[in-house]
Design an enzyme around this catalytic site. Structure first.
Site, mmCIF file in Angstrom:
data_model
loop_
_atom_site.group_PDB
_atom_site.id
_atom_site.type_symbol
_atom_site.label_atom_id
_atom_site.label_comp_id
_atom_site.label_asym_id
_atom_site.label_seq_id
_atom_site.Cartn_x
_atom_site.Cartn_y
_atom_site.Cartn_z
ATOM 1 N N TYR A 219 0.860 -1.110 0.003
ATOM 2 C CA TYR A 219 0.025 -0.063 0.009
ATOM 3 C C TYR A 219 0.778 1.081 -0.024
ATOM 4 O O TYR A 219 2.039 1.277 0.206
ATOM 5 C CB TYR A 219 -0.961 -0.119 1.262
ATOM 6 C CG TYR A 219 -0.387 -0.170 2.722
ATOM 7 C CD1 TYR A 219 0.289 0.500 3.364
ATOM 8 C CD2 TYR A 219 -0.357 -1.551 3.095
ATOM 9 C CE1 TYR A 219 0.895 0.650 4.493
ATOM 10 C CE2 TYR A 219 0.141 -1.840 4.444
ATOM 11 C CZ TYR A 219 0.603 -0.704 5.197
ATOM 12 O OH TYR A 219 1.418 -1.088 6.653
ATOM 13 N N ASP A 296 2.204 -4.233 23.450
ATOM 14 C CA ASP A 296 2.529 -5.687 23.313
ATOM 15 C C ASP A 296 3.187 -6.150 24.554
ATOM 16 O O ASP A 296 3.143 -7.458 24.706
ATOM 17 C CB ASP A 296 3.696 -5.278 22.300
ATOM 18 C CG ASP A 296 3.380 -5.558 20.892
ATOM 19 O OD1 ASP A 296 2.097 -5.145 20.573
ATOM 20 O OD2 ASP A 296 4.250 -5.707 19.823
HETATM 21 C C1 LIG Z 1 5.058 -6.689 10.612
HETATM 22 C C2 LIG Z 1 4.228 -5.967 11.442
HETATM 23 C C3 LIG Z 1 3.384 -5.168 10.982
HETATM 24 C C4 LIG Z 1 2.285 -4.683 11.844
HETATM 25 N N1 LIG Z 1 1.263 -3.805 11.400
HETATM 26 C C5 LIG Z 1 0.452 -3.231 12.068
HETATM 27 C C6 LIG Z 1 -0.645 -2.421 11.922
HETATM 28 O O1 LIG Z 1 -0.915 -2.517 10.628
HETATM 29 N N2 LIG Z 1 -1.333 -1.752 12.725
HETATM 30 C C7 LIG Z 1 -1.142 -1.789 14.094
HETATM 31 O O2 LIG Z 1 -1.836 -1.269 14.655
HETATM 32 N N3 LIG Z 1 -0.135 -2.609 14.429
HETATM 33 C C8 LIG Z 1 0.791 -3.279 13.768
HETATM 34 N N4 LIG Z 1 1.639 -4.036 14.199
HETATM 35 C C9 LIG Z 1 1.986 -4.141 15.584
HETATM 36 C C10 LIG Z 1 2.838 -3.050 16.232
HETATM 37 O O3 LIG Z 1 3.832 -2.567 15.517
HETATM 38 C C11 LIG Z 1 3.005 -3.199 17.695
HETATM 39 O O4 LIG Z 1 1.764 -3.830 18.339
HETATM 40 C C12 LIG Z 1 3.249 -1.758 18.242
HETATM 41 O O5 LIG Z 1 4.411 -1.237 17.896
HETATM 42 C C13 LIG Z 1 3.522 -2.152 19.731
HETATM 43 O O6 LIG Z 1 4.166 -1.037 20.265
HETATM 44 P P1 LIG Z 1 4.843 -1.278 21.860
HETATM 45 O O7 LIG Z 1 5.107 0.249 22.303
HETATM 46 O O8 LIG Z 1 3.801 -2.026 22.707
HETATM 47 O O9 LIG Z 1 6.089 -2.096 21.843
HETATM 48 P P2 LIG Z 1 7.206 -1.905 20.792
HETATM 49 O O10 LIG Z 1 7.190 -1.083 19.499
HETATM 50 O O11 LIG Z 1 8.143 -3.084 20.717
HETATM 51 O O12 LIG Z 1 8.199 -0.805 21.823
HETATM 52 C C14 LIG Z 1 8.805 -1.177 23.161
HETATM 53 C C15 LIG Z 1 9.556 -0.174 23.262
HETATM 54 O O13 LIG Z 1 10.276 -0.406 24.505
HETATM 55 C C16 LIG Z 1 11.745 -0.345 24.490
HETATM 56 N N5 LIG Z 1 12.260 -1.303 25.419
HETATM 57 C C17 LIG Z 1 12.370 -2.756 25.335
HETATM 58 N N6 LIG Z 1 12.943 -3.171 26.514
HETATM 59 C C18 LIG Z 1 13.044 -2.241 27.394
HETATM 60 C C19 LIG Z 1 13.896 -1.939 28.404
HETATM 61 N N7 LIG Z 1 14.024 -3.006 29.097
HETATM 62 N N8 LIG Z 1 14.114 -0.848 28.999
HETATM 63 C C20 LIG Z 1 13.603 0.278 28.597
HETATM 64 N N9 LIG Z 1 13.048 0.079 27.262
HETATM 65 C C21 LIG Z 1 12.908 -0.932 26.734
HETATM 66 C C22 LIG Z 1 12.158 -0.758 22.781
HETATM 67 O O14 LIG Z 1 13.407 -0.207 22.742
HETATM 68 C C23 LIG Z 1 11.073 -0.218 22.317
HETATM 69 O O15 LIG Z 1 11.283 1.313 22.012
HETATM 70 C C24 LIG Z 1 2.631 -4.960 13.278
HETATM 71 C C25 LIG Z 1 3.585 -5.670 13.905
HETATM 72 C C26 LIG Z 1 4.660 -6.040 12.999
HETATM 73 C C27 LIG Z 1 5.548 -7.029 13.570
#
Ligand SMILES: Cc1cc2nc3c(=O)[nH]c(=O)nc-3n(C[C@H](O)[C@H](O)[C@H](O)COP(=O)(O)OP(=O)(O)OC[C@H]3O[C@@H](n4cnc5c(N)ncnc54)[C@H](O)[C@@H]3O)c2cc1C
Length: 397
Positions: A219, A296
């Site tokens: 896309y 996540d």
């Molecule tokens: C291929 C793919 C496509 C996707 N497409 C979509 C989509 O189209 N739409 C949608 O809504 N979602 C999508 N997702 C899901 C989405 O990307 C994730 O669910 C989302 O980014 C999760 O965000 P988060 O902040 O929970 O985790 P993350 O993005 O993993 O962020 C975690 C953060 O914590 C930091 N961290 C980790 N451990 C520590 C620690 N011990 N101490 C301090 N910092 C730490 C990391 O460096 C990171 O910055 C997709 C995922 C994938 C894999």
């Protein structure tokens, strides 16, 4: 303790979940300190789909217009057969969808989305951000919670919010339920400039080419200036990380024999980045006293429903609402938060796995898929996704 308590919420992780949480709590007037292990805040370059429910959550955080600015509005969501080339189903995603759900369907660059969050968080005087700060341990007593960082420092606040993603350290403290589940799927992704995409292959829709144990999604991104490609195939290969360099040979082996449209797009790409896809079984009990999980870290899911970041943002909105309701009783607020959220996120986790099976079906299963989705209409699609796209009213009700 009250809202005037000067001790911050400690947010571990500065991805979408961490920034959404900082924004939601910060806008509600609470002090927040975000600890990110990377040396700078940022997102890897790839596309992300922003369904109507995600936009509602962004609206609640004041980010809707900012996100719309750089996004692309696909005209349809389409599934095609990667072997026969026929369209299996096509659902309108333009104005009709917007009228139906009250919000549009967008696709955008992850970096643009993350930048919108970061800008908004930086504008809040009560939110501080720290990089190169890896959380390695969590502790709490009746009055406070704290984290230990890899450099030995201890950072204390009124509570700890674990937004540290799939391999969460905070989750280990809260749930201690082992490692994520490997899906056995790998996602290769790449972003092309508009002019690198052959004219006859450029499409304004979100297109998914369903093949045997593979699929390719493409896309436009960033107002149409970029083109996003994600190619997924089954593989037992495992490496941790979000930004590893992929071997194109492996990709060719899995997509061999597919339609020329698919192969011609794949061959435009010189360097692929890849993710090994993991999720977890749905869980309850996302909080333990003054420590709570968001995004996540709480409910990692496969991306086949394109909802991980959406769920993380809805979580953040709901969490702030519960904290505002009982700022003097955070354990109770955290418990109400996860109880309000976990069935919805569990449903997405389970349905995402199922959608992966549908996309990758072959043989008789593939024939069944083609027959069933072939009969699907746009109206039916809206009805089937209403539970998801209409949003979680409990977040902002
Ligand atoms: C291929 C793919 C496509 C996707 N497409 C979509 C989509 O189209 N739409 C949608 O809504 N979602 C999508 N997702 C899901 C989405 O990307 C994730 O669910 C989302 O980014 C999760 O965000 P988060 O902040 O929970 O985790 P993350 O993005 O993993 O962020 C975690 C953060 O914590 C930091 N961290 C980790 N451990 C520590 C620690 N011990 N101490 C301090 N910092 C730490 C990391 O460096 C990171 O910055 C997709 C995922 C994938 C894999």
């Amino acid at each position: 303790m009250s809202r005037n308590d000067s001790r911050p919420f400690i947010v571990a992780g500065g991805g979408i979940a961490g920034l959404a949480t900082a924004l939601a709590l910060g806008r509600a007037g609470f002090p927040v300190h975000v600890l990110e292990r990377a040396f700078e805040f940022g997102e890897v370059g790839a596309g992300i789909q922003v369904g109507p429910n995600f936009l509602r959550a962004l609206d609640a955080l004041g980010l809707r217009e900012r996100v719309l600015r750089d996004a692309w509005r696909p005209t349809a969501l389409e599934m095609r057969c990667a072997l026969r080339g026929v369209t299996l189903c096509r659902f309108e995603a333009g104005l009709r969808l917007e009228r139906h759900f009250g919000q549009p369907y967008l696709v955008t660059h992850r970096a643009d989305l993350h930048a919108a969050f970061l800008e908004a968080v930086r504008a809040l005087p009560n939110v501080t951000l720290e990089t190169s700060a890896r959380v390695v341990e969590v502790e709490q007593d009746a009055e406070a919670a704290a984290v230990r960082l890899a450099d030995g420092r201890r950072v204390e606040g009124r509570a700890v919010v674990g937004c540290d993603g799939l391999w969460s350290t905070v989750r280990r403290y809260v749930l201690d339920d082992g490692e994520p589940v490997r899906a056995g799927h790998i996602a290769y992704r790449a972003v092309l400039r508009r002019e690198e995409v052959p004219e006859d292959l450029w499409r304004p829709e979100v297109v998914l080419w369903a093949g045997p144990r593979t699929h390719l999604v493409h896309y436009p991104l960033r107002r149409g200036e970029l083109y996003n490609l994600v190619a997924v195939f089954h593989s037992r290969h495992y490496e941790e990380g979000w930004n590893l360099e992929g071997d194109p040979q492996l990709l060719w082996e899995h997509f061999r024999g597919q339609r020329p449209e698919v192969l011609r797009l794949l061959e435009r790409i010189e360097t692929w980045r890849f993710w090994v896809l993991c999720d977890r079984e749905p869980a309850r009990d996302w909080s333990k006293g003054r420590v709570v999980l968001v995004g996540d870290a709480a409910h990692p899911m496969l991306q086949y429903l394109a909802q991980g970041a959406a769920m993380a943002t809805e979580d953040a909105v709901r969490l702030a609402r519960e904290v505002l309701a009982t700022p003097d009783d955070l354990p109770a607020a955290f418990e109400r938060y996860w109880k309000a959220r976990y069935l919805r996120t569990a449903r997405v986790q389970i349905q995402a796995r199922f959608f992966g099976e549908i996309y990758h079906a072959h043989g008789a299963k593939g024939d069944l898929r083609d027959a069933l989705v072939g009969a699907a209409t746009t109206e039916g699609f809206y009805a089937n996704t209403a539970w998801l796209y209409a949003g979680d009213d409990t977040c902002w009700g």
